[in-house]
Design a protein around this motif. Structure first.
Motif, PDB file in Angstrom:
ATOM      1  N   LYS A 237       0.847  -1.186   0.000  1.00 32.97           N
ATOM      2  CA  LYS A 237       0.000   0.000   0.000  1.00 32.97           C
ATOM      3  C   LYS A 237       0.887   1.242   0.000  1.00 32.97           C
ATOM      4  O   LYS A 237       1.959   1.246   0.600  1.00 32.97           O
ATOM      5  CB  LYS A 237      -0.909   0.020   1.242  1.00 32.97           C
ATOM      6  N   PHE A 238       0.435   2.285  -0.659  1.00 36.84           N
ATOM      7  CA  PHE A 238       1.164   3.541  -0.674  1.00 36.84           C
ATOM      8  C   PHE A 238       0.213   4.694  -0.376  1.00 36.84           C
ATOM      9  O   PHE A 238      -0.959   4.657  -0.759  1.00 36.84           O
ATOM     10  CB  PHE A 238       1.850   3.761  -2.026  1.00 36.84           C
ATOM     11  N   ASP A 239       0.733   5.694   0.308  1.00 38.77           N
ATOM     12  CA  ASP A 239      -0.075   6.863   0.667  1.00 38.77           C
ATOM     13  C   ASP A 239      -0.093   7.919  -0.425  1.00 38.77           C
ATOM     14  O   ASP A 239      -0.997   8.756  -0.477  1.00 38.77           O
ATOM     15  CB  ASP A 239       0.462   7.491   1.966  1.00 38.77           C
ATOM     16  N   VAL A 240       0.908   7.907  -1.284  1.00 36.25           N
ATOM     17  CA  VAL A 240       0.961   8.846  -2.400  1.00 36.25           C
ATOM     18  C   VAL A 240       1.906   8.283  -3.448  1.00 36.25           C
ATOM     19  O   VAL A 240       2.844   7.544  -3.123  1.00 36.25           O
ATOM     20  CB  VAL A 240       1.422  10.259  -1.930  1.00 36.25           C
ATOM     21  N   VAL A 241       1.640   8.602  -4.715  1.00 40.79           N
ATOM     22  CA  VAL A 241       2.484   8.165  -5.829  1.00 40.79           C
ATOM     23  C   VAL A 241       3.002   9.399  -6.553  1.00 40.79           C
ATOM     24  O   VAL A 241       2.231  10.310  -6.878  1.00 40.79           O
ATOM     25  CB  VAL A 241       1.696   7.267  -6.810  1.00 40.79           C
ATOM     26  N   LEU A 242       4.328   9.445  -6.789  1.00 35.89           N
ATOM     27  CA  LEU A 242       4.960  10.524  -7.542  1.00 35.89           C
ATOM     28  C   LEU A 242       5.475   9.973  -8.863  1.00 35.89           C
ATOM     29  O   LEU A 242       6.205   8.975  -8.874  1.00 35.89           O
ATOM     30  CB  LEU A 242       6.126  11.135  -6.769  1.00 35.89           C
ATOM     31  N   VAL A 243       5.096  10.596  -9.977  1.00 36.59           N
ATOM     32  CA  VAL A 243       5.520  10.154 -11.307  1.00 36.59           C
ATOM     33  C   VAL A 243       6.075  11.351 -12.070  1.00 36.59           C
ATOM     34  O   VAL A 243       5.489  12.435 -12.037  1.00 36.59           O
ATOM     35  CB  VAL A 243       4.351   9.537 -12.101  1.00 36.59           C
ATOM     36  N   GLU A 244       7.175  11.144 -12.767  1.00 33.75           N
ATOM     37  CA  GLU A 244       7.692  12.223 -13.616  1.00 33.75           C
ATOM     38  C   GLU A 244       6.757  12.455 -14.798  1.00 33.75           C
ATOM     39  O   GLU A 244       6.311  11.507 -15.445  1.00 33.75           O
ATOM     40  CB  GLU A 244       9.089  11.887 -14.144  1.00 33.75           C
ATOM     41  N   THR A 245       6.471  13.718 -15.080  1.00 34.67           N
ATOM     42  CA  THR A 245       5.686  14.085 -16.253  1.00 34.67           C
ATOM     43  C   THR A 245       6.632  14.343 -17.413  1.00 34.67           C
ATOM     44  O   THR A 245       7.245  15.411 -17.498  1.00 34.67           O
ATOM     45  CB  THR A 245       4.844  15.346 -15.975  1.00 34.67           C
ATOM     46  N   PHE A 246       6.787  13.348 -18.256  1.00 32.06           N
ATOM     47  CA  PHE A 246       7.633  13.493 -19.436  1.00 32.06           C
ATOM     48  C   PHE A 246       7.249  12.390 -20.411  1.00 32.06           C
ATOM     49  O   PHE A 246       7.870  11.345 -20.463  1.00 32.06           O
ATOM     50  CB  PHE A 246       9.117  13.407 -19.064  1.00 32.06           C
ATOM     51  N   ILE A 247       6.156  12.624 -21.163  1.00 32.61           N
ATOM     52  CA  ILE A 247       5.553  11.619 -22.037  1.00 32.61           C
ATOM     53  C   ILE A 247       5.416  10.280 -21.307  1.00 32.61           C
ATOM     54  O   ILE A 247       5.853   9.230 -21.768  1.00 32.61           O
ATOM     55  CB  ILE A 247       6.316  11.490 -23.383  1.00 32.61           C
ATOM     56  N   THR A 248       4.733  10.348 -20.146  1.00 30.16           N
ATOM     57  CA  THR A 248       4.597   9.189 -19.254  1.00 30.16           C
ATOM     58  C   THR A 248       3.155   8.992 -18.780  1.00 30.16           C
ATOM     59  O   THR A 248       2.930   8.415 -17.723  1.00 30.16           O
ATOM     60  CB  THR A 248       5.494   9.388 -18.010  1.00 30.16           C
ATOM     61  N   GLU A 249       2.179   9.444 -19.548  1.00 27.37           N
ATOM     62  CA  GLU A 249       0.793   9.467 -19.064  1.00 27.37           C
ATOM     63  C   GLU A 249       0.272   8.098 -18.650  1.00 27.37           C
ATOM     64  O   GLU A 249      -0.503   7.995 -17.689  1.00 27.37           O
ATOM     65  CB  GLU A 249      -0.119  10.081 -20.139  1.00 27.37           C
ATOM     66  N   SER A 250       0.657   7.036 -19.340  1.00 28.50           N
ATOM     67  CA  SER A 250       0.153   5.706 -18.974  1.00 28.50           C
ATOM     68  C   SER A 250       0.647   5.274 -17.598  1.00 28.50           C
ATOM     69  O   SER A 250       0.005   4.455 -16.933  1.00 28.50           O
ATOM     70  CB  SER A 250       0.569   4.668 -20.026  1.00 28.50           C
ATOM     71  N   LEU A 251       1.779   5.839 -17.149  1.00 29.45           N
ATOM     72  CA  LEU A 251       2.333   5.467 -15.844  1.00 29.45           C
ATOM     73  C   LEU A 251       1.573   6.099 -14.680  1.00 29.45           C
ATOM     74  O   LEU A 251       1.783   5.714 -13.532  1.00 29.45           O
ATOM     75  CB  LEU A 251       3.808   5.851 -15.765  1.00 29.45           C
TER      76      LEU A 251
END
Length: 526
Positions: A135-149
């Motif tokens: 389980k995770f409380d928050v997810v951080l994803v880089e925005t750089f042509i990564t929308e599916s992630l």
């Protein structure tokens, strides 16, 4: 005053570090570029140091990571990337105009973005994580042509925070409804600032429209297919997840770019990877300390390799360096380079931030990437920019117009032009003065980038996604957002009024001019 400032800063740090409960945070740093990784790892390492449990998906394991920082390494990712793509990034030199930037965007959308996201989502280590009960409380994803992630957030039923490594763009603006009119917000692939001529605004608008159409009609449907394949039991559709972003961090600061109208959930935290200079390795420390006339530091970043400079351009640099009274440090991948002048030191890797922090460094020769330019300006160093692609031309042009850099076009590199660029910056004190001025503005903020990142991440966790920060613009279609429906109705109403007035005018004219013949007839009879 200084004591009070230090006390306030210490109090803020204490509050941040003593957050009531350590959260479980998942970070997704998918790009194969080390410069991107350094910024993303800067965020996540800071969160780990603040007491949170951090898990990071990345092709680069973090060296000397805190105990509560766990890597899920994308093994084999970099090797596959190197097989697929030309490693000589000088071959991607932007040709400017309209076609060159569009070709670069096409390359990113069609190849880099799709390959990268697919490789991440299908990696065995990632699949194991998705199939786990974590389980995770928050997810951080880089925005750089990564929308599916972004689908990691709905999968773990956690709020989504994204971060952009090079400032704001259409990709990040769309996530939180940030207005970006092309009248004064330049497309990141163009070398324009916020002050554009008519033809620059025309070019910028055309570029923005073409990019938007390709992004919406071609690229996003491909990302949706990747999303649906990776998350077949998704709690949110691809479109819903795209509109369910709690916060966007930008590796940007208005003192280095230009003022922008941001919603409250788009936060500038530029320079999070920058730190005060640390002691250098003994050979470098001695080399810089003993440079009584100063040092020129030359680095083309972590992705562009100086070894790929054509021989004639490399020789041009060496000839000019040999005539300088300053010493030169050049990050060059072949330490056995022939014909090195006595005032040149070459190393395949150098601690860039610590070098730029040294007071004897007088000039930074750079490709204009945002990571390097931010570090240079934090330490108040003027620059010579050799932009190749992406946002580099824009960054260098901003630096030139702000008076702390000189442009050296890659295609124009020869002994004469290199000598002219170096002489201009080294002999005109205004460049160093302007760099120090921008440095003062950049440093003058209520919280450091690290403090900002920790505070707002914890804010999103505390307020369970912070939906109250979300702009209602996210619920509007493009027609509603730009008031096209309202303008259409107004136009119809205006046309109706005009048509009605024309009809009334015609009737009046008929009555006025229709009576005269009858009067004339009466006169003739009499």
């Amino acid at each position: 005053m200084a004591t009070r400032s230090t006390a306030v800063s210490a109090a803020i740090l204490l509050l941040l570090v003593t957050f009531s409960e350590g959260a479980k945070i998942l970070g997704v740093l998918p790009t194969g570029g080390k410069s991107h990784f350094y910024i993303g790892a800067g965020y996540l390492k800071t969160l780990a140091e603040a007491g949170h449990d951090v898990t990071v998906i990345s092709p680069f394991p973090l060296k000397n990571a805190p105990k509560n920082y766990r890597d899920i390494e994308l093994t084999g990712f970099l090797e596959e990337f190197e097989k697929e793509y030309d490693q000589n990034l000088f071959n991607f030199k932007s040709s400017g105009g309209f076609i060159g930037p569009l070709f670069m965007i096409y390359m990113m959308y069609e190849t880099f973005g799709g390959m990268m996201c697919k490789a991440v989502l299908q990696h065995p280590n990632v699949i194991n994580l998705l199939n786990s009960n974590e389980k995770f409380d928050v997810v951080l994803v880089e925005t750089f042509i990564t929308e599916s992630l972004y689908g990691f957030a709905q999968h773990f039923d956690a709020p989504l925070i994204t971060f952009s490594t090079f400032g704001s763009s259409m990709w990040s603006n769309d996530l939180v409804g940030t207005p970006a009119p092309p009248s004064h917000v330049a497309h990141f692939m163009l070398s324009y600032t916020d002050k554009m001529s008519f033809w620059q605004r025309f070019h910028n608008t055309a570029m923005t429209i073409v990019d938007r159409l390709y992004y919406e009609l071609r690229y996003l449907p491909n990302q949706k297919r990747l999303y649906d394949a990776a998350f077949p039991n998704a709690k949110m559709s691809f479109e819903q997840q795209m509109k369910n972003v709690s916060l966007v961090f930008l590796n940007q600061h208005f003192s280095l770019s230009s003022p922008r109208p941001y919603p409250p959930n788009m936060i500038e935290a530029g320079g999070i990877q920058v730190e005060k200079g640390k002691p250098l390795p003994k050979d470098l420390q001695k080399y810089l300390d003993e440079a009584k006339d100063g040092v020129v530091y030359f680095c083309m970043g972590s992705n562009i390799k100086s070894i790929h400079f054509p021989e004639e351009k490399r020789i041009a640099f060496l000839k000019v360096f040999s005539k300088l009274k300053q010493r030169v440090l050049w990050k060059f991948e072949d330490e056995n380079m022939a014909n090195q002048p006595s005032n040149l030191m070459i190393k395949a890797w150098m601690p860039q931030n610590d070098i730029l922090a040294h007071p004897n460094v007088k000039l930074f020769i750079t490709h204009g990437g945002l990571l390097g330019t931010t570090e240079a300006l934090f330490h108040g160093k003027p620059m010579i920019g050799i932009p190749i692609f992406g946002d580099q031309p824009m960054n260098v042009q901003k630096a030139v117009r702000s008076g702390y850099a000189v442009l050296l076009d890659y295609d124009d590199i020869n002994e004469e032009n290199v000598d002219k660029a170096l002489s201009t910056v080294l002999n005109d004190p205004s460049y160093a003065r302007n760099a120090k001025l921008v440095s003062e503005r950049f440093r003058d903020k209520p919280m450091t980038p690290k403090e900002t990142a920790v505070f707002w991440t914890e804010y999103v966790i505390r307020h369970r996604g912070a939906p109250h920060l979300r702009s209602s613009a996210m619920d509007l279609s493009i027609i509603q957002y730009h008031l096209l429906d309202v303008y259409a109705v107004m136009l119809v109403m205006a046309l109706a009024v005009v048509a009605l007035n024309i009809c009334i005018a015609k009737k009046i004219l008929r009555k006025v001019f229709g009576r005269k013949p009858s009067v004339d007839k009466k006169k003739k009879r009499s």
